[in-house]
Design a protein around this motif. Structure first.
Motif, PDB file in Angstrom:
ATOM      1  N   TRP A  94       0.822  -1.203   0.000  1.00  0.00           N
ATOM      2  CA  TRP A  94       0.000   0.000   0.000  1.00  0.00           C
ATOM      3  C   TRP A  94       0.854   1.250   0.000  1.00  0.00           C
ATOM      4  O   TRP A  94       1.930   1.273   0.604  1.00  0.00           O
ATOM      5  N   GLU A 118      -5.672   9.505   0.610  1.00  0.00           N
ATOM      6  CA  GLU A 118      -5.797   8.537  -0.482  1.00  0.00           C
ATOM      7  C   GLU A 118      -4.844   7.364  -0.250  1.00  0.00           C
ATOM      8  O   GLU A 118      -3.676   7.560   0.115  1.00  0.00           O
ATOM      9  N   THR A 146      -3.490   3.677  -2.050  1.00  0.00           N
ATOM     10  CA  THR A 146      -3.415   2.936  -3.307  1.00  0.00           C
ATOM     11  C   THR A 146      -2.856   1.537  -3.059  1.00  0.00           C
ATOM     12  O   THR A 146      -1.831   1.374  -2.371  1.00  0.00           O
ATOM     13  N   THR A 170      -7.150   3.078  -6.205  1.00  0.00           N
ATOM     14  CA  THR A 170      -6.955   4.097  -5.174  1.00  0.00           C
ATOM     15  C   THR A 170      -8.288   4.409  -4.520  1.00  0.00           C
ATOM     16  O   THR A 170      -9.285   4.660  -5.205  1.00  0.00           O
ATOM     17  N   THR A 225     -10.224   6.400  -0.911  1.00  0.00           N
ATOM     18  CA  THR A 225     -10.041   7.467   0.076  1.00  0.00           C
ATOM     19  C   THR A 225     -10.512   6.996   1.442  1.00  0.00           C
ATOM     20  O   THR A 225     -11.629   6.503   1.590  1.00  0.00           O
TER      21      THR A 225
END
Length: 358
Positions: A281, A301, A303, A346, A348
């Motif tokens: 991550w 954010e 990802t 991605t 949030t």
């Protein structure tokens, strides 16, 4: 039971010949639960066979408790003769505190375990010959329970040595620690993978799913685990003269570990909030999404840069940037959020604090 005059009398169980009452009660204490009795009790375990009968052909043999080892040896000889049936009857009347009839009896045809030294050597041999070694260690119901305090955080005798010797024999070793609370872990930096399992239900099936990759281990540490008992910040956990002082004040748990680390103290083996899965991550810079005197919301954010879908627990810690007249932790957990994403995706994460620090 009743006497001849009809009055009630307490029933007294008499230990079988050659077995004292203390030996039998001690054996029952050790054999309650899922663990095998200790080596020091194996002789009592064999002798506690109150009555052993073996039938072979047209004959029958009956043996008292003190003679049970010879009876077992006779059964072993007879079972080597193909086609000759063997019948074994075991009668056992346990005497337990409180009258609870809880016990476990085992009938074994061969001795399963050797001496501790023999078993450690055997573990090394198996690990050296394996592509991947899996070692399971942990606490038992005799040292960890809701009704007793643990006098030490160490694993039971021999388990730490087992882990070290298997790691030395096979660098590709997975260590499974099955306990309900922290234990000292001096070797995580040496093990390629360490899995904490927390007494799960259906342990075998769950462990197989995690090790095979069918399920991702997604937990995060709710406590801090030390590499040595001397590193633990707080050891005074029993009242003195009816009083238990929390001398660490607001620096409880991971906060005290952080305060000591800032002053050059030892780092934990496994810190609070730590946890890994089967993906990777990247976390972008957080931003304050909303704020007021009553609530703070942080957005960040996240990802998934790994090769499979997975879960990540994003945690936000806060600290003061200016001096304060009040004692404050080095930093403390503001909030956390769980995100799930597929490879390359991605998402949030929003972390909310109902009472932002002032």
């Amino acid at each position: 039971m009743r006497s001849q005059d009809g009055s009630r009398q307490a029933r007294q169980e008499v230990p079988p010949p050659g077995v004292s009452r203390a030996e039998r009660n001690d054996h029952l204490t050790e054999s309650h639960g899922a663990q095998r009795p200790r080596r020091t009790h194996e002789r009592q375990h064999r002798r506690v066979l109150a009555h052993a009968q073996s039938t072979s052909g047209g004959g029958q043999r009956r043996c008292a408790a003190g003679d049970s080892e010879s009876a077992v040896a006779g059964l072993r000889r007879r079972t080597r003769e193909a086609g000759r049936p063997v019948q074994l009857t075991l009668e056992f009347r346990p005497e337990l505190p409180g009258g609870f009839p809880v016990a476990r009896l085992m009938l074994e045809t061969e001795e399963v375990f050797g001496t501790p030294a023999e078993e450690l050597a055997r573990a090394e041999e198996l690990a050296a010959a394996a592509d991947v070694a899996i070692v399971v260690v942990g606490t038992t119901e005799t040292i960890e329970s809701e009704g007793i305090d643990r006098p030490t955080l160490a694993l039971p005798d021999g388990q730490e040595e087992l882990v070290r010797r298997v790691l030395a024999a096979d660098p590709r070793t997975v260590v499974i620690v099955n306990s309900g609370g922290p234990v000292v872990l001096p070797w995580p930096s040496e093990a390629p993978a360490t899995l904490l399992t927390w007494f799960p239900q259906q342990f075998g099936a769950v462990l197989a799913d995690v090790l095979s990759g069918a399920t991702e281990p997604g937990g995060r540490m709710p406590t801090t685990w030390a590499a040595a008992e001397a590193d633990v910040p707080v050891w005074q956990v029993e009242p003195v003269d009816g009083r238990l002082d929390y001398a660490e004040g607001i620096h409880v748990g991971y906060r005290e570990w952080l305060r000591r680390a800032a002053a050059g103290g030892p780092a934990p083996a496994v810190p609070f909030g730590h946890g890994l899965g089967y993906s990777g991550w990247e976390i972008a810079d957080p931003a304050l999404a909303a704020g007021s005197d009553e609530q703070a919301v942080v957005a960040v954010e996240v990802t998934n840069v790994g090769q499979r879908g997975g879960k990540h627990v994003v945690q936000a810690y806060v600290s003061r940037t200016a001096a304060s007249a009040f004692d404050r932790p080095v930093c403390w957990l503001m909030g956390h959020a769980v995100v799930r994403a597929q490879p390359g995706e991605t998402v949030t994460a929003r972390l909310e604090s109902a009472h932002p620090p002032r």
